[in-house]
Design a protein around this motif. Structure first.
Motif, PDB file in Angstrom:
ATOM      1  N   GLU A 148      35.299  56.917  -1.422  1.00 32.60           N
ATOM      2  CA  GLU A 148      35.741  57.356  -0.115  1.00 32.60           C
ATOM      3  C   GLU A 148      34.825  58.210   0.760  1.00 32.60           C
ATOM      4  O   GLU A 148      35.108  57.973   2.051  1.00 32.60           O
ATOM      5  CB  GLU A 148      36.864  58.372  -0.418  1.00 32.60           C
ATOM      6  N   GLU A 149      33.771  58.573   0.264  1.00 29.14           N
ATOM      7  CA  GLU A 149      32.746  59.200   1.362  1.00 29.14           C
ATOM      8  C   GLU A 149      31.700  58.183   1.821  1.00 29.14           C
ATOM      9  O   GLU A 149      30.891  58.571   2.554  1.00 29.14           O
ATOM     10  CB  GLU A 149      32.045  60.351   0.619  1.00 29.14           C
ATOM     11  N   ASN A 150      31.752  56.944   1.178  1.00 25.35           N
ATOM     12  CA  ASN A 150      30.746  55.900   1.593  1.00 25.35           C
ATOM     13  C   ASN A 150      31.079  55.706   2.864  1.00 25.35           C
ATOM     14  O   ASN A 150      32.032  55.657   3.576  1.00 25.35           O
ATOM     15  CB  ASN A 150      30.811  54.517   0.563  1.00 25.35           C
ATOM     16  N   MET A 151      29.897  55.264   3.706  1.00 23.53           N
ATOM     17  CA  MET A 151      29.835  54.789   4.965  1.00 23.53           C
ATOM     18  C   MET A 151      30.292  53.122   5.095  1.00 23.53           C
ATOM     19  O   MET A 151      29.569  52.285   4.456  1.00 23.53           O
ATOM     20  CB  MET A 151      28.715  54.865   5.814  1.00 23.53           C
ATOM     21  N   GLU A 155      32.319  54.206  10.112  1.00 24.89           N
ATOM     22  CA  GLU A 155      33.202  55.227   9.548  1.00 24.89           C
ATOM     23  C   GLU A 155      33.009  55.440   8.157  1.00 24.89           C
ATOM     24  O   GLU A 155      32.853  54.324   7.350  1.00 24.89           O
ATOM     25  CB  GLU A 155      34.371  55.181  10.181  1.00 24.89           C
ATOM     26  N   LYS A 156      33.718  56.352   7.375  1.00 24.39           N
ATOM     27  CA  LYS A 156      33.816  56.794   6.189  1.00 24.39           C
ATOM     28  C   LYS A 156      34.980  55.853   5.534  1.00 24.39           C
ATOM     29  O   LYS A 156      35.843  55.464   6.196  1.00 24.39           O
ATOM     30  CB  LYS A 156      33.951  58.148   5.679  1.00 24.39           C
ATOM     31  N   LYS A 158      37.266  56.736   3.444  1.00 27.15           N
ATOM     32  CA  LYS A 158      38.350  57.554   3.453  1.00 27.15           C
ATOM     33  C   LYS A 158      39.071  57.382   4.898  1.00 27.15           C
ATOM     34  O   LYS A 158      40.450  57.513   5.066  1.00 27.15           O
ATOM     35  CB  LYS A 158      38.266  58.854   3.122  1.00 27.15           C
ATOM     36  N   ASP A 159      38.291  57.410   6.033  1.00 28.88           N
ATOM     37  CA  ASP A 159      38.825  57.306   7.290  1.00 28.88           C
ATOM     38  C   ASP A 159      39.393  56.028   7.731  1.00 28.88           C
ATOM     39  O   ASP A 159      40.292  55.876   8.658  1.00 28.88           O
ATOM     40  CB  ASP A 159      37.558  57.665   8.273  1.00 28.88           C
ATOM     41  N   ARG A 163      42.542  58.730   2.170  1.00 31.57           N
ATOM     42  CA  ARG A 163      42.084  59.450   0.976  1.00 31.57           C
ATOM     43  C   ARG A 163      42.499  58.825  -0.297  1.00 31.57           C
ATOM     44  O   ARG A 163      43.377  58.220  -0.389  1.00 31.57           O
ATOM     45  CB  ARG A 163      42.570  60.805   0.937  1.00 31.57           C
ATOM     46  N   LYS A 167      41.297  62.562  -7.786  1.00 30.45           N
ATOM     47  CA  LYS A 167      39.853  62.342  -7.725  1.00 30.45           C
ATOM     48  C   LYS A 167      39.210  62.215  -9.163  1.00 30.45           C
ATOM     49  O   LYS A 167      38.111  61.598  -9.298  1.00 30.45           O
ATOM     50  CB  LYS A 167      39.325  63.749  -7.078  1.00 30.45           C
TER      51      LYS A 167
END
Length: 479
Positions: A148-151, A155-156, A158-159, A163, A167
């Motif tokens: 989820e934090e990958n670009m 945008e990431k 998760k965006d 989310r 986790k």
């Protein structure tokens, strides 16, 4: 833990045909939670097709119930997933299933209007080391929730897709071979040393262990392992919660609503028992509910102490004799097994002896059909391997397995002595030696009559499917 093992003779009222399909299993999960008051349902990807949208269907179809009972908090839904280390062709199913966990969290959170994780544990079968468990857990953390934090362009992740929850997930190792079960303490130690977790659910197989090493062999292996698990739990100050996979057939555990208490006494350190299909559907519903209530109220205690140096030689004798006997009757078993009816949609399954049905070039059906086939001949599979025992061995066995004679007597009622003439002479002699142990029993005359008809019609190549089911009705389980 309610499971989907197809060992039942009768189908439940909500099943429209003779084989339970995906939609029936969604109904089953609701029935188990709401009527039987069982708090955990296994959603089994192992060896069968399943519905990936089970959470969405449960919440949407039974809204009133699940508004009162939160899935993932009050009730558990636990996935059993393929092990890519053993089943390479099923590896992508694991990936798909793990993503289903994240998608189901979105569904549940929307339904409950708050963050809810309905599925937070998976069971991984055929574990042989801590690596099998760690790979699943790290794959989820690194490649499911971890993305989820990958670009992605601008945008990431998760965006873009939202989310990803949870986790992290718990992984329940399922051990099925003698080597793995007897090394349960090592597997636990290696895993906990790596993860620093304060608890672990640990699943020991009963059916395939029996199929590989005999019914008595399975008991001795499991009793030894439970004692070792208790000791490693104390050594590491960690809470280990054993799960035992018991079926209704004596060969697969002898776990029934009428006699569940003797299994609780026999395995006092087990935290979770599997409630399989025969337990649920081949008995009166009120008896099933009372038994589940009793199991839920039972308190986990210390296991029976086991002297491994005394048990292992007996185990070796019994399992060696068992393997010899299975080699002599494998063709007969396979011939009968094709007439044992299917109870759930299944698919090709590969792996251990108990799965691929192969040991020392012997090919066999899965454990349930193996049992059903031998019962249909009138040869209870629990008797195989017992001819290797002498009186001293039995004394050793009864120290850790007090119900040994009682369980064998339960099995002997389904022995059809007249049908033994169809088996190889060596098998006849070995069964005669088992009978010479002097275990008292009373023959089930009705079962003997049906199995006599089954074998005669099998020899004449006449239909026997209905009689195979009739014999199952008498026993109270299919296999």
């Amino acid at each position: 833990m309610s499971t989907q093992h197809p060992d039942n003779v009768r189908q439940p009222f909500f099943c429209d045909g003779t084989v339970m399909e995906w939609e029936d299993e969604v109904k089953e999960a609701f029935y188990v939670y709401s009527h039987l008051k069982c708090r955990e349902q296994l959603w089994d990807y192992e060896g069968k097709e399943v519905d990936n949208f089970v959470v969405k269907k449960l919440l949407s179809r039974y809204e009133n119930y699940f508004k009162k009972k939160t899935l993932g908090e009050d009730l558990r839904l636990t996935f059993r997933v393929p092990n890519p280390s053993v089943e390479k062709t099923e590896g992508k199913v694991l990936v798909e299933t793990l993503m289903t966990i994240a998608r189901s969290s979105d569904t549940a959170s929307l339904f409950y209007s708050r963050d809810v994780v309905p599925i937070f544990e998976v069971a991984i079968p055929m574990c042989s080391s801590a690596k099998d468990i760690l790979k699943v857990r790290y794959f989820y953390k690194n490649f499911i929730s971890g993305i989820e934090e990958n670009m992605l362009v601008d945008e990431k992740v998760k965006d873009w897709i939202g989310r990803i929850e949870p986790k992290d997930i718990g992984v329940i190792p399922l051990v099925e071979t003698k080597d793995a079960i007897l090394r349960s303490d090592e597997i636990i130690k290696d895993y906990i040393t790596e993860t620093k977790d304060d608890y672990l659910r640990f699943w020991i197989a009963r059916s395939d262990t029996a199929l590989n090493y005999s019914s008595l062999g399975a008991v001795l292996i499991i009793k030894t392992a439970l004692d070792k698990i208790e000791r490693i739990a104390e050594e590491m100050s960690v809470n280990i919660l054993p799960i035992l996979g018991c079926g209704s057939a004596p060969f697969r555990g002898n776990f029934t609503p009428q006699d569940y208490e003797h299994i609780l006494r026999g395995y006092p350190s087990v935290h979770t028992f599997t409630i399989q299909s025969s337990f649920k559907y081949d008995n009166d519903e009120e008896d099933v509910k009372k038994a589940i209530e009793g199991i839920e109220k039972s308190v986990k205690r210390k296991p029976l102490p086991v002297e491994e140096e005394k048990i292992l030689p007996v185990l070796e004798k019994v399992s060696t004799a068992y393997e010899r006997e299975v080699s002599l009757i494998a063709d007969m078993v396979n011939r009968m097994a094709v007439y044992v009816p299917e109870r759930r949609m299944r698919k090709l399954h590969v792996g251990l002896f108990g799965y691929s049905r192969s040991l020392s070039r012997i090919h066999l059906p899965r454990a349930i059909k193996f049992c059903a086939a031998l019962y249909s001949y009138g040869l209870p599979p629990e008797l195989l391997g017992l001819d290797a025992l002498d009186e001293n061995d039995i004394e050793v066995v009864e120290e850790v397995y007090p119900n040994f004679r009682k369980d064998i007597a339960t099995s002997l009622q389904y022995l059809n002595k007249e049908n033994l003439k169809y088996f190889p002479v060596e098998i006849q002699k070995r069964i005669a030696k088992v009978l010479s142990l002097g275990i008292k029993y009373e023959e089930n005359a009705q079962h003997a009559t049906i199995t006599k008809i089954i074998v005669k019609n099998l020899e004449k190549q006449m239909p026997i499917e209905e009689d195979v089911l009739r014999a199952g009705w008498v026993r109270g389980f299919l296999g």
